[in-house]
Design a protein around this motif. Sequence first.
Motif, PDB file in Angstrom:
ATOM      1  N   GLY A 151      48.061 -49.575 -44.137  1.00 58.11           N
ATOM      2  CA  GLY A 151      49.427 -49.128 -44.354  1.00 58.11           C
ATOM      3  C   GLY A 151      49.962 -49.562 -45.710  1.00 58.11           C
ATOM      4  N   ASN A 152      49.658 -50.796 -46.102  1.00 59.17           N
ATOM      5  CA  ASN A 152      50.132 -51.280 -47.390  1.00 59.17           C
ATOM      6  C   ASN A 152      49.405 -50.609 -48.553  1.00 59.17           C
ATOM      7  OD1 ASN A 152      52.210 -53.138 -46.689  1.00 59.17           O
ATOM      8  ND2 ASN A 152      50.655 -54.547 -45.932  1.00 59.17           N
ATOM      9  N   LEU A 153      48.147 -50.218 -48.369  1.00 59.19           N
ATOM     10  CA  LEU A 153      47.452 -49.468 -49.408  1.00 59.19           C
ATOM     11  C   LEU A 153      48.188 -48.151 -49.690  1.00 59.19           C
ATOM     12  CD1 LEU A 153      45.164 -48.538 -51.275  1.00 59.19           C
ATOM     13  CD2 LEU A 153      43.803 -47.994 -49.224  1.00 59.19           C
ATOM     14  N   ILE A 154      48.585 -47.450 -48.638  1.00 57.59           N
ATOM     15  CA  ILE A 154      49.306 -46.185 -48.812  1.00 57.59           C
ATOM     16  C   ILE A 154      50.651 -46.425 -49.506  1.00 57.59           C
ATOM     17  CG2 ILE A 154      50.365 -44.233 -47.604  1.00 57.59           C
ATOM     18  CD1 ILE A 154      48.217 -44.743 -45.358  1.00 57.59           C
ATOM     19  N   SER A 155      51.397 -47.423 -49.027  1.00 63.94           N
ATOM     20  CA  SER A 155      52.703 -47.714 -49.620  1.00 63.94           C
ATOM     21  C   SER A 155      52.572 -48.176 -51.064  1.00 63.94           C
ATOM     22  CB  SER A 155      53.428 -48.778 -48.789  1.00 63.94           C
ATOM     23  OG  SER A 155      53.846 -48.251 -47.545  1.00 63.94           O
ATOM     24  N   HIS A 156      51.574 -49.008 -51.358  1.00 66.69           N
ATOM     25  CA  HIS A 156      51.377 -49.462 -52.729  1.00 66.69           C
ATOM     26  C   HIS A 156      51.020 -48.302 -53.656  1.00 66.69           C
ATOM     27  CE1 HIS A 156      50.525 -53.838 -51.351  1.00 66.69           C
ATOM     28  NE2 HIS A 156      51.729 -53.753 -51.878  1.00 66.69           N
ATOM     29  N   ALA A 157      50.224 -47.366 -53.153  1.00 65.75           N
ATOM     30  CA  ALA A 157      49.844 -46.217 -53.977  1.00 65.75           C
ATOM     31  C   ALA A 157      51.090 -45.440 -54.410  1.00 65.75           C
ATOM     32  CB  ALA A 157      48.889 -45.316 -53.209  1.00 65.75           C
ATOM     33  N   VAL A 158      51.975 -45.157 -53.473  1.00 65.07           N
ATOM     34  CA  VAL A 158      53.199 -44.424 -53.799  1.00 65.07           C
ATOM     35  C   VAL A 158      54.063 -45.233 -54.761  1.00 65.07           C
ATOM     36  CG1 VAL A 158      55.316 -43.410 -52.862  1.00 65.07           C
ATOM     37  CG2 VAL A 158      53.155 -43.174 -51.614  1.00 65.07           C
ATOM     38  N   THR A 159      54.172 -46.531 -54.522  1.00 70.29           N
ATOM     39  CA  THR A 159      54.978 -47.398 -55.382  1.00 70.29           C
ATOM     40  C   THR A 159      54.435 -47.436 -56.808  1.00 70.29           C
ATOM     41  OG1 THR A 159      55.517 -48.766 -53.459  1.00 70.29           O
ATOM     42  CG2 THR A 159      55.936 -49.723 -55.614  1.00 70.29           C
ATOM     43  N   LEU A 160      53.121 -47.602 -56.945  1.00 67.05           N
ATOM     44  CA  LEU A 160      52.505 -47.643 -58.272  1.00 67.05           C
ATOM     45  C   LEU A 160      52.681 -46.329 -59.017  1.00 67.05           C
ATOM     46  CD1 LEU A 160      49.240 -49.553 -57.298  1.00 67.05           C
ATOM     47  CD2 LEU A 160      50.916 -50.353 -58.979  1.00 67.05           C
ATOM     48  N   LEU A 161      52.502 -45.218 -58.336  1.00 66.96           N
ATOM     49  CA  LEU A 161      52.645 -43.920 -58.984  1.00 66.96           C
ATOM     50  C   LEU A 161      54.101 -43.647 -59.358  1.00 66.96           C
ATOM     51  CD1 LEU A 161      50.200 -41.804 -56.787  1.00 66.96           C
ATOM     52  CD2 LEU A 161      49.837 -42.551 -59.150  1.00 66.96           C
ATOM     53  N   ASP A 162      55.032 -44.130 -58.548  1.00 60.84           N
ATOM     54  CA  ASP A 162      56.446 -43.971 -58.877  1.00 60.84           C
ATOM     55  C   ASP A 162      56.813 -44.803 -60.098  1.00 60.84           C
ATOM     56  OD1 ASP A 162      59.033 -42.903 -58.431  1.00 60.84           O
ATOM     57  OD2 ASP A 162      59.658 -44.748 -57.428  1.00 60.84           O
ATOM     58  N   GLY A 163      56.057 -45.870 -60.329  1.00 55.97           N
ATOM     59  CA  GLY A 163      56.295 -46.718 -61.499  1.00 55.97           C
ATOM     60  C   GLY A 163      55.619 -46.218 -62.754  1.00 55.97           C
ATOM     61  N   ASP A 164      54.771 -45.201 -62.641  1.00 53.71           N
ATOM     62  CA  ASP A 164      54.070 -44.660 -63.811  1.00 53.71           C
ATOM     63  C   ASP A 164      53.904 -43.151 -63.598  1.00 53.71           C
ATOM     64  OD1 ASP A 164      52.315 -43.933 -65.867  1.00 53.71           O
ATOM     65  OD2 ASP A 164      51.283 -45.876 -65.808  1.00 53.71           O
ATOM     66  N   HIS A 165      54.920 -42.405 -64.000  1.00 53.26           N
ATOM     67  CA  HIS A 165      54.931 -40.967 -63.727  1.00 53.26           C
ATOM     68  C   HIS A 165      53.845 -40.223 -64.497  1.00 53.26           C
ATOM     69  CE1 HIS A 165      59.373 -40.991 -62.158  1.00 53.26           C
ATOM     70  NE2 HIS A 165      58.552 -41.731 -61.442  1.00 53.26           N
TER      71      HIS A 165
END
Length: 401
Positions: free
Chosen positions: A244-258
């Motif tokens: 679950g945290n892998l999925i959430s981290h992926a979205v967070t990282l991509l939101d931080g680097d468009h």
Amino acid sequence: MAVTAYYDPFDEAVLADPYPAYRRLRDDDPVHRHGKPPFWTLARFEDVWGAVRDPGTFSSAQGLTFLPDEIGKLGLAPTIVMQDPPLHGQLRALVSKGLTPRRVTDLEAMIRAFARERIAAMEQQAAEGIPVDLHRDFSARIPTFVLAHLLGVPEHDRARFGPWVSALTTLQDSGFDLAALNAADAVTEMFGYFSEVITARRANPGDDLISALTAAEVAGNTLTDWDILGFCFVMVAGGNDTTGNLISHAVTLLDGDHAQRELLLRQPDLLPGALLEFLRMEGSVQGLARTTLRPVVLHDIEIPAGEKVLMLFGAANRDEREFGPTADRLDVTREIPRHLGFSSGPHFCVGSHLARLQAKVALEELLSRHPDVGVDLPSAVRLRSPFTRGWVSLPVTGLAH
């Protein structure tokens, strides 16, 4: 005189952003001695890589944290992740007979359908003005659903997973202190439930993983009920929050680097490799401990026998000595021949292919429908754990078309 870097795994600033502390450890104090509780840390990639591949020196059999009597507090006997060779290899071979790549691959259509259901539910919530939490409503729900299905838990019993996972997560979030009793109760209830399932599957096997484990045999060896119970615990306690945290981290990282998000959207075939980059940048498991079976010298410092040593995967995975000058930067095109996102050596994550499939499908479905999906970090609540980096709450943005 040797420089001693500051590292307190329970410090609020370190829990919020451990990476500056990790850099200081790598550069100035790669074999760090912590006073209370007493343990050592390894922070450089080569040191951690070597240690996890050397169970003859760094043993898992006395627990995976630096906390005293972690096993006894939860009423556990050592599970597969707390075993050393050769017993670990024998158990792993048997477990692998049940958790085959084919069994995992066959789950893809079901995972994709469930991810679409969850996205539709989040869209409906957003349309009704109900706050939507990416982690609670999407990321964490997927592995809970998948593991319940995989273990053969009938639909009417799947609500039980939530309180079990919640109690074990709260145990971490409290600093492994105040919630210990609740966690022990959760483990007792979980083991009682799965004991009944194992007994039923031995009498009447089905096509689920527990049935496969009861039938698994390698060189005349089979799994005991306790072996299977221990594996169920590892799957529920370790497989849920990490995926679950892998999925959430992926979205967070991509939101931080468009720019990286746009690159991934243009080239979706990069996603399988990008999953390793997400894990490298924000590993769900930041560190696990081993116990030294004999003295070991690293960087002219001797760690005596019988000492707890915390392997800081999160620090090692950002080591410039291994990943170059861009080690702190997200790069979805990065070639990663070696990494510690799933550990390495004998304890390389047995469920890695399952975790990667779930994350791949979840991100494909979410990004294809909502390419601008993001998170409200100021309102988010992080899990407070020195071992797991993740989320309690992660409000979502960008769901509206």
